[in-house]
Motif scaffolding. Sequence first.
Motif, PDB file in Angstrom:
ATOM      1  N   ILE A 142       0.913  -1.228  -0.074  1.00  0.00           N
ATOM      2  CA  ILE A 142       0.099  -0.096  -0.103  1.00  0.00           C
ATOM      3  C   ILE A 142       1.014   1.250   0.062  1.00  0.00           C
ATOM      4  CG2 ILE A 142      -1.611   1.243   1.496  1.00  0.00           C
ATOM      5  CD1 ILE A 142      -2.870  -1.433   2.017  1.00  0.00           C
ATOM      6  N   HIS A 177       3.016   1.833  -1.792  1.00  0.00           N
ATOM      7  CA  HIS A 177       3.565   2.383  -3.026  1.00  0.00           C
ATOM      8  C   HIS A 177       2.295   2.614  -4.006  1.00  0.00           C
ATOM      9  CE1 HIS A 177       7.897   1.660  -2.443  1.00  0.00           C
ATOM     10  NE2 HIS A 177       7.447   0.390  -1.989  1.00  0.00           N
ATOM     11  N   MET A 178       1.159   2.508  -3.263  1.00  0.00           N
ATOM     12  CA  MET A 178       0.144   3.167  -4.160  1.00  0.00           C
ATOM     13  C   MET A 178       0.345   4.547  -4.345  1.00  0.00           C
ATOM     14  SD  MET A 178      -3.645   3.919  -2.477  1.00  0.00           S
ATOM     15  CE  MET A 178      -3.786   2.589  -1.328  1.00  0.00           C
ATOM     16  N   ILE A 179      -0.071   5.089  -5.584  1.00  0.00           N
ATOM     17  CA  ILE A 179       0.274   6.365  -6.290  1.00  0.00           C
ATOM     18  C   ILE A 179      -0.730   7.329  -5.672  1.00  0.00           C
ATOM     19  CG2 ILE A 179       0.759   8.014  -7.877  1.00  0.00           C
ATOM     20  CD1 ILE A 179       2.542   5.544  -9.180  1.00  0.00           C
ATOM     21  N   VAL A 180      -1.070   8.142  -5.015  1.00  0.00           N
ATOM     22  CA  VAL A 180      -1.887   9.245  -4.469  1.00  0.00           C
ATOM     23  C   VAL A 180      -1.894  10.392  -4.747  1.00  0.00           C
ATOM     24  CG1 VAL A 180      -2.461   7.543  -2.552  1.00  0.00           C
ATOM     25  CG2 VAL A 180      -0.792   9.381  -2.142  1.00  0.00           C
ATOM     26  N   GLY A 181      -0.704  10.931  -5.505  1.00  0.00           N
ATOM     27  CA  GLY A 181      -0.475  12.222  -5.786  1.00  0.00           C
ATOM     28  C   GLY A 181       0.801  12.744  -6.636  1.00  0.00           C
ATOM     29  N   GLU A 182       1.130  13.714  -6.602  1.00  0.00           N
ATOM     30  CA  GLU A 182       2.440  14.231  -7.170  1.00  0.00           C
ATOM     31  C   GLU A 182       3.443  14.742  -5.959  1.00  0.00           C
ATOM     32  OE1 GLU A 182       2.503  16.426 -10.825  1.00  0.00           O
ATOM     33  OE2 GLU A 182       0.800  15.101 -11.584  1.00  0.00           O
ATOM     34  N   LYS A 213      -3.633  14.166   5.195  1.00  0.00           N
ATOM     35  CA  LYS A 213      -4.223  14.271   4.066  1.00  0.00           C
ATOM     36  C   LYS A 213      -4.279  13.077   3.054  1.00  0.00           C
ATOM     37  CE  LYS A 213      -4.572  16.903  -0.392  1.00  0.00           C
ATOM     38  NZ  LYS A 213      -4.093  18.002  -1.196  1.00  0.00           N
ATOM     39  N   TYR A 214      -2.768  12.676   2.770  1.00  0.00           N
ATOM     40  CA  TYR A 214      -2.628  11.802   1.859  1.00  0.00           C
ATOM     41  C   TYR A 214      -2.695  10.337   2.334  1.00  0.00           C
ATOM     42  CZ  TYR A 214      -1.038  15.196  -1.639  1.00  0.00           C
ATOM     43  OH  TYR A 214      -1.130  16.194  -2.338  1.00  0.00           O
ATOM     44  N   ILE A 271      -6.327   9.651   1.975  1.00  0.00           N
ATOM     45  CA  ILE A 271      -6.474   9.143   0.469  1.00  0.00           C
ATOM     46  C   ILE A 271      -6.307   7.881   0.264  1.00  0.00           C
ATOM     47  CG2 ILE A 271      -5.750   9.498  -1.889  1.00  0.00           C
ATOM     48  CD1 ILE A 271      -5.614  12.549  -1.451  1.00  0.00           C
ATOM     49  N   ASN A 318      -8.767   4.868  -0.377  1.00  0.00           N
ATOM     50  CA  ASN A 318      -8.914   4.082  -1.518  1.00  0.00           C
ATOM     51  C   ASN A 318      -9.102   2.689  -1.177  1.00  0.00           C
ATOM     52  OD1 ASN A 318      -8.381   6.318  -3.433  1.00  0.00           O
ATOM     53  ND2 ASN A 318      -6.467   6.024  -3.737  1.00  0.00           N
ATOM     54  N   MET A 354     -11.169   5.387  -6.740  1.00  0.00           N
ATOM     55  CA  MET A 354      -9.898   5.450  -6.157  1.00  0.00           C
ATOM     56  C   MET A 354      -9.561   6.819  -6.677  1.00  0.00           C
ATOM     57  SD  MET A 354      -6.359   3.459  -7.659  1.00  0.00           S
ATOM     58  CE  MET A 354      -7.216   2.104  -7.794  1.00  0.00           C
ATOM     59  N   ILE A 355      -8.912   7.629  -5.795  1.00  0.00           N
ATOM     60  CA  ILE A 355      -8.469   8.925  -5.842  1.00  0.00           C
ATOM     61  C   ILE A 355      -6.730   8.635  -6.360  1.00  0.00           C
ATOM     62  CG2 ILE A 355      -7.665  11.117  -4.897  1.00  0.00           C
ATOM     63  CD1 ILE A 355     -10.137  10.610  -3.031  1.00  0.00           C
ATOM     64  N   VAL A 356      -6.652   9.321  -7.648  1.00  0.00           N
ATOM     65  CA  VAL A 356      -5.151   9.272  -8.272  1.00  0.00           C
ATOM     66  C   VAL A 356      -4.623  10.362  -8.822  1.00  0.00           C
ATOM     67  CG1 VAL A 356      -5.717   6.718  -9.188  1.00  0.00           C
ATOM     68  CG2 VAL A 356      -6.454   9.058 -10.387  1.00  0.00           C
ATOM     69  N   GLY A 357      -5.375  11.708  -8.356  1.00  0.00           N
ATOM     70  CA  GLY A 357      -4.626  12.922  -8.574  1.00  0.00           C
ATOM     71  C   GLY A 357      -5.924  14.015  -8.333  1.00  0.00           C
ATOM     72  N   ILE A 374      -1.966   4.590 -13.807  1.00  0.00           N
ATOM     73  CA  ILE A 374      -1.657   4.637 -12.142  1.00  0.00           C
ATOM     74  C   ILE A 374      -2.800   3.700 -11.467  1.00  0.00           C
ATOM     75  CG2 ILE A 374      -1.868   6.206 -10.128  1.00  0.00           C
ATOM     76  CD1 ILE A 374      -0.841   8.636 -12.103  1.00  0.00           C
ATOM     77  N   ASN A 432      -1.714   0.859  -9.081  1.00  0.00           N
ATOM     78  CA  ASN A 432      -2.202   0.720  -7.689  1.00  0.00           C
ATOM     79  C   ASN A 432      -2.733  -0.348  -7.433  1.00  0.00           C
ATOM     80  OD1 ASN A 432      -1.083   2.949  -7.388  1.00  0.00           O
ATOM     81  ND2 ASN A 432      -3.171   4.250  -7.094  1.00  0.00           N
ATOM     82  N   ASN A 448       0.152  -3.249  -7.282  1.00  0.00           N
ATOM     83  CA  ASN A 448       0.674  -2.888  -5.958  1.00  0.00           C
ATOM     84  C   ASN A 448       0.041  -3.467  -4.644  1.00  0.00           C
ATOM     85  OD1 ASN A 448       2.906  -1.901  -7.383  1.00  0.00           O
ATOM     86  ND2 ASN A 448       2.510   0.073  -7.223  1.00  0.00           N
ATOM     87  N   ILE A 449      -1.194  -3.268  -4.821  1.00  0.00           N
ATOM     88  CA  ILE A 449      -2.290  -3.931  -3.626  1.00  0.00           C
ATOM     89  C   ILE A 449      -2.570  -5.121  -3.826  1.00  0.00           C
ATOM     90  CG2 ILE A 449      -4.236  -3.262  -2.398  1.00  0.00           C
ATOM     91  CD1 ILE A 449      -3.878  -0.569  -3.541  1.00  0.00           C
ATOM     92  N   TRP A 452       5.694  -1.258  -8.199  1.00  0.00           N
ATOM     93  CA  TRP A 452       6.709  -0.854  -7.594  1.00  0.00           C
ATOM     94  C   TRP A 452       7.949  -1.702  -7.559  1.00  0.00           C
ATOM     95  CZ3 TRP A 452       9.214  -3.577  -3.151  1.00  0.00           C
ATOM     96  CH2 TRP A 452       8.512  -4.759  -2.934  1.00  0.00           C
TER      97      TRP A 452
END
Lengths: 357, 357
Positions: free
Chosen positions: A160, A162-167, A280-281, A284, A288, B163-166, B284, B288, B291-292, B324
């Motif tokens: 988890i 390495h889940m991408i959640v933003g930049e 915050k992240y 998220i 997710n 899923m929130i990705v950005g 993404i 995710n 990765n999960i 990852w």
Amino acid sequence: MNFIGIDLGATEIKAGIVSKDGKIIDKTAIHTPIDGAVGAVVDSIDMLTARFLKTDNDTIQSVKGIGIGIPGVCNDEGLVYYAPNLFWNNVPLGDLLRKKTNIPVFIENDATMAVVGEAKCSVAKGISNCVLITLGTGIGSGIIINGDVYKGNHGIGAEIGHMIVGENFYNCNCGNNGCLETFSSATALVKYTEKLLSDSGNSLISEKLLSDSGNSSISRKLPSNSSNSFVSGKLLSDSCSSLISEKIDNDMERLDAKLIFDCAKKGDFVANKAVDRLVKYLAIGIGNIINILDPEMVIIGGGISKAGDYLIDKLKKEVPKNIWLKSMNFTEIVLAGLGNDAGIIGGAMYAESKLSL
Amino acid sequence: MNFIGIDLGATEIKAGIVSKDGKIIDKTAIHTPIDGAVGAVVDSIDMLTARFLKTDNDTIQSVKGIGIGIPGVCNDEGLVYYAPNLFWNNVPLGDLLRKKTNIPVFIENDATMAVVGEAKCSVAKGISNCVLITLGTGIGSGIIINGDVYKGNHGIGAEIGHMIVGENFYNCNCGNNGCLETFSSATALVKYTEKLLSDSGNSLISEKLLSDSGNSSISRKLPSNSSNSFVSGKLLSDSCSSLISEKIDNDMERLDAKLIFDCAKKGDFVANKAVDRLVKYLAIGIGNIINILDPEMVIIGGGISKAGDYLIDKLKKEVPKNIWLKSMNFTEIVLAGLGNDAGIIGGAMYAESKLSL
């Protein structure tokens, strides 16, 4: 009937002998052989195991299995594909240990062991679907689905962190950008606080003054030379973050996650900004997980979890914002119950569950 | 031994009678009663079911169960918690139907039914861990773990579209910002293309000219009055997106996902930019999931999947960037195999699997 649980970390190997119902009978720890050589680690684990087998004649007979949590990923036979902090790639740890001992050996990811411990003996007892997230130097996680460990088809799931959640402003060790680990681990918290303290002087001062005054006109009162980094840095340490600066005596090396959380609890502006970003992240990421896995419980462990209810209360407020069906906000968010013993108890309970199949 | 599969959509109810091995014997479809009243929908389903039971005396005897896919979430008894496109909240569809028929009725989310169909009779046959993502007006998904449907502890999981990705320029229907659905559904593709065509003239022209020339100095050649939206809009339609503008005859109402994909395949700059964004975020989301859940296969279905290998090839290039552990890029990404029949076959196969437990 007892089991040995071993928590193999990059700095320390913790080991304990644990009863069938998850009580630690005895435990110990040694430094991980510093060069990370596989043979030395195997010898250390063997020595620790032997200690429990030899201290008590009754115990020798009663140890049924050994469960070892590793800081990486492996298959069911204990072939460790990858353990970055040990510098291991494709190490057949299971085979090497089986040559040393006649007792069944089971190897799994350390966060997976921890969630087994929580599910068998602690906060998630009796729960079939739960996810543990360990917030430490990195972010680990373990998933229990329908009462069993879930690690995916190739053994590389449950990551988890390495889940991408933003930049993000820096890349993850895995090479990707935006991994949860780079927002919500202890390392991420320190890095972001450093960034706030060192390069965001002007905007942060304006923000702080605005937040203090509730008056947007006040930002015009900033000195005209505030673009000078020395001046802004000085102003920052005086007006925005006196508590962090004071505690670390302007030595960034002394900055750590505990200190930042402590300062946030005392109302420090920069510390709160950094903690809020972590939350915050993380919210998220948890949102997710709820939208995908809808577990009964999400368990927060690792060093950051020592912030306790302060962190959990923030998460309980923030996570529902990211759940798709807000009327069904049922997943419990709780602190892990086993603390530093999670690896030992989880490892032992994992061996127990494997042997009782 | 046969089963009836029903795909309850907001515009159409598709129904079919399906053999135990997943072959459609007969199928039909009717418009969903337009006011969405529960009673009318129940009557329609009953009528469709009766049709299959009455056409053939042999069939009556042999229909063992009915599986109904719904555009929403429900519990195992068929209580539909929420189906936004039908305007349903807490509708006891299962109970209402059981009063009408003596044959066992099973109700599940439509994307879940589709993944059951793929896993029992199509591209994922024999696979224990797979995830289907349907890219249509929204994004649906179905998860199979250890050979069984997984929908979470409270029946609201497998919502990968949320899923929130950005961060995005508009909010999702669920109220959140940054849901995968707002980046990679057909609706999202159209919205983003509209945005590119209508309000990004200047920057897009610069970008297009740069991309055409490979020369950064060319942006200086833009006319000085290019901030005028009319001029920039005109320039845009002439230089950047003649193909889309031509095809829709400047009527935004005619813009749809198929047209955008067709224009992208022909090299249109704006269409490619929009498709690339859809792919970036979908990759993404899939990364995710890997990765999960580390599934053996990710299956792409829904209207957007009609872009075929053009889409799959892009995903195969983009997804590994988000995994990852890049040395273990094992999850297959494939197109769904059942097309428009996925709901019917999946529904029938779900009933079959429930009855053979």
